[in-house]
Design a protein around this motif. Sequence first.
Motif, PDB file in Angstrom:
ATOM      1  N   PRO A 185       0.844  -1.223  -0.213  1.00  7.37           N
ATOM      2  CA  PRO A 185       0.021  -0.028   0.070  1.00  7.37           C
ATOM      3  C   PRO A 185       0.873   1.317   0.020  1.00  7.37           C
ATOM      4  O   PRO A 185       1.894   1.399   0.575  1.00  7.37           O
ATOM      5  CB  PRO A 185      -0.929   0.167   1.294  1.00  7.37           C
ATOM      6  N   VAL A 186       0.246   2.355  -0.695  1.00  7.07           N
ATOM      7  CA  VAL A 186       0.976   3.492  -0.749  1.00  7.07           C
ATOM      8  C   VAL A 186       0.049   4.735  -0.304  1.00  7.07           C
ATOM      9  O   VAL A 186       0.348   5.750   0.183  1.00  7.07           O
ATOM     10  CB  VAL A 186       1.829   3.681  -2.312  1.00  7.07           C
ATOM     11  N   GLY A 187      -1.260   4.395  -0.818  1.00  6.28           N
ATOM     12  CA  GLY A 187      -2.183   5.597  -0.572  1.00  6.28           C
ATOM     13  C   GLY A 187      -3.627   4.987  -1.133  1.00  6.28           C
ATOM     14  O   GLY A 187      -3.745   3.928  -1.841  1.00  6.28           O
ATOM     15  N   THR A 188      -4.457   5.915  -1.041  1.00  8.91           N
ATOM     16  CA  THR A 188      -5.957   5.707  -1.362  1.00  8.91           C
ATOM     17  C   THR A 188      -6.217   6.861  -2.235  1.00  8.91           C
ATOM     18  O   THR A 188      -6.337   7.995  -2.099  1.00  8.91           O
ATOM     19  CB  THR A 188      -6.805   5.361  -0.048  1.00  8.91           C
ATOM     20  N   ALA A 217       0.211   6.191 -13.636  1.00  4.54           N
ATOM     21  CA  ALA A 217       0.785   6.587 -14.626  1.00  4.54           C
ATOM     22  C   ALA A 217       0.468   5.600 -15.783  1.00  4.54           C
ATOM     23  O   ALA A 217      -0.068   6.344 -17.109  1.00  4.54           O
ATOM     24  CB  ALA A 217       2.377   6.721 -14.854  1.00  4.54           C
ATOM     25  N   PHE A 218       0.341   4.534 -15.686  1.00  4.00           N
ATOM     26  CA  PHE A 218      -0.236   3.269 -16.494  1.00  4.00           C
ATOM     27  C   PHE A 218      -1.653   3.691 -16.962  1.00  4.00           C
ATOM     28  O   PHE A 218      -2.131   3.745 -17.918  1.00  4.00           O
ATOM     29  CB  PHE A 218      -0.117   2.008 -16.007  1.00  4.00           C
ATOM     30  N   GLY A 251      -0.498  10.468 -13.296  1.00  7.13           N
ATOM     31  CA  GLY A 251      -1.949  11.590 -13.503  1.00  7.13           C
ATOM     32  C   GLY A 251      -2.337  12.202 -12.282  1.00  7.13           C
ATOM     33  O   GLY A 251      -3.069  12.806 -12.208  1.00  7.13           O
ATOM     34  N   LEU A 252      -1.653  11.599 -11.000  1.00  3.91           N
ATOM     35  CA  LEU A 252      -2.309  12.208  -9.890  1.00  3.91           C
ATOM     36  C   LEU A 252      -1.083  13.612  -9.524  1.00  3.91           C
ATOM     37  O   LEU A 252      -1.899  14.677  -9.169  1.00  3.91           O
ATOM     38  CB  LEU A 252      -1.848  11.110  -8.778  1.00  3.91           C
ATOM     39  N   ASP A 253       0.220  13.748  -9.706  1.00  3.96           N
ATOM     40  CA  ASP A 253       1.004  14.706  -9.375  1.00  3.96           C
ATOM     41  C   ASP A 253       1.797  15.288 -10.576  1.00  3.96           C
ATOM     42  O   ASP A 253       2.447  15.985 -10.402  1.00  3.96           O
ATOM     43  CB  ASP A 253       1.323  14.562  -8.063  1.00  3.96           C
ATOM     44  N   ASP A 290       6.438  12.226   3.136  1.00  2.00           N
ATOM     45  CA  ASP A 290       5.300  13.135   3.507  1.00  2.00           C
ATOM     46  C   ASP A 290       4.995  13.976   2.213  1.00  2.00           C
ATOM     47  O   ASP A 290       4.162  14.779   2.258  1.00  2.00           O
ATOM     48  CB  ASP A 290       5.856  13.936   4.523  1.00  2.00           C
ATOM     49  N   GLY A 291       5.575  13.665   1.087  1.00  2.00           N
ATOM     50  CA  GLY A 291       5.269  14.435  -0.140  1.00  2.00           C
ATOM     51  C   GLY A 291       4.034  13.808  -1.008  1.00  2.00           C
ATOM     52  O   GLY A 291       3.036  12.995  -0.347  1.00  2.00           O
ATOM     53  N   SER A 292       3.712  14.172  -2.362  1.00  2.60           N
ATOM     54  CA  SER A 292       2.666  13.678  -3.152  1.00  2.60           C
ATOM     55  C   SER A 292       2.917  12.128  -3.479  1.00  2.60           C
ATOM     56  O   SER A 292       3.755  11.491  -2.979  1.00  2.60           O
ATOM     57  CB  SER A 292       2.519  14.564  -4.377  1.00  2.60           C
TER      58      SER A 292
END
Length: 317
Positions: A20-23, A89-90, A98-100, A113-115
């Motif tokens: 897991p990295v994020g939601t 990105a995929f 596509g998020l940051d 603590d970054g994007s």
Amino acid sequence: MYSIGPLTVAPGEHAQGLIPVGTSSYGVELGIPLIVVNGAHDGPVLCVDAGVHGDEYDGQEAIRRVLAETDPATLRGTLVGIPCMNTPAFEAAARTSGLDHLNLNRIFPGDADGSYSLRLAATFVEQVVPAIDALVDLHTGGTFGEIAPLVILQGGYEELATDLALAAGHELVWKGGKWGGTVRHPTLAAGKPAITIEAGGGTYREANVELHIHSIRNIMRQLKMIDGESELRDTYTTTSGTFARSAAGGFFLGHAEPGEACKEGDLIAHIVDHYGNTLEEVRAPQDGIVLWVRRIRTVRPGDEVVIFGEVQGEIQP
């Protein structure tokens, strides 16, 4: 037992899961997809990743096939596959997330603590690097260009990573890689061999998938993870890499193919306007090899159009 991220895999077994990295905003868990084959016999842990850039597809399929075809009963050591490191990105079918909109291949070791992309890089460094012994990072030229089959051997780490680089099987060894922040850097800094293999691009091709598969298996033979002797060339050609960028925007017309030899001053490409007037010529800065050529015809000022390789010497194993 072998553990990486949330997975614990018994000898002779295989498993898959997500670090897991994020939601996402719509509640979907995002992270690093893993496929693990844990051999029944002792040996090294090799990690093979692809999809650091979301528009580079051949390596992703190569990893899935190699992992699916690897028999844990005969494997010595553990094979860890990350078929698509950068899933946002995929999803965007793009080089960057596509998020940051960050280029994951320039921001390692990241920032917890970054994007999202920075957190992704930091998660890899924290949870994957300590759990592996060697890393093979698969790339292509992406949708924007095509690259000659080659391996990147990071300057300053030749003693650590040359054996792995030669086992990749490509004649061209790009020795250097002056830019930082790639997935190689934190792995090498941890004292573990890491290389990047490049082949193809512009689109998806089965021939390039097979090139990547051959490289992975030859590296596995070199590490004694599977039976057979690794195949090595008699000589390898080492090159540097120089990025040529456009000064003018327009329509790009290339005149050389990846892997083609060039002489200083050779016309490699030119850029025209909508009326066919030449706005700019791209010429070889020195004798050498054309490593990468742009395939997307739209060019804006400052875009990469060609990568030149100046021959530095040879390696004889």
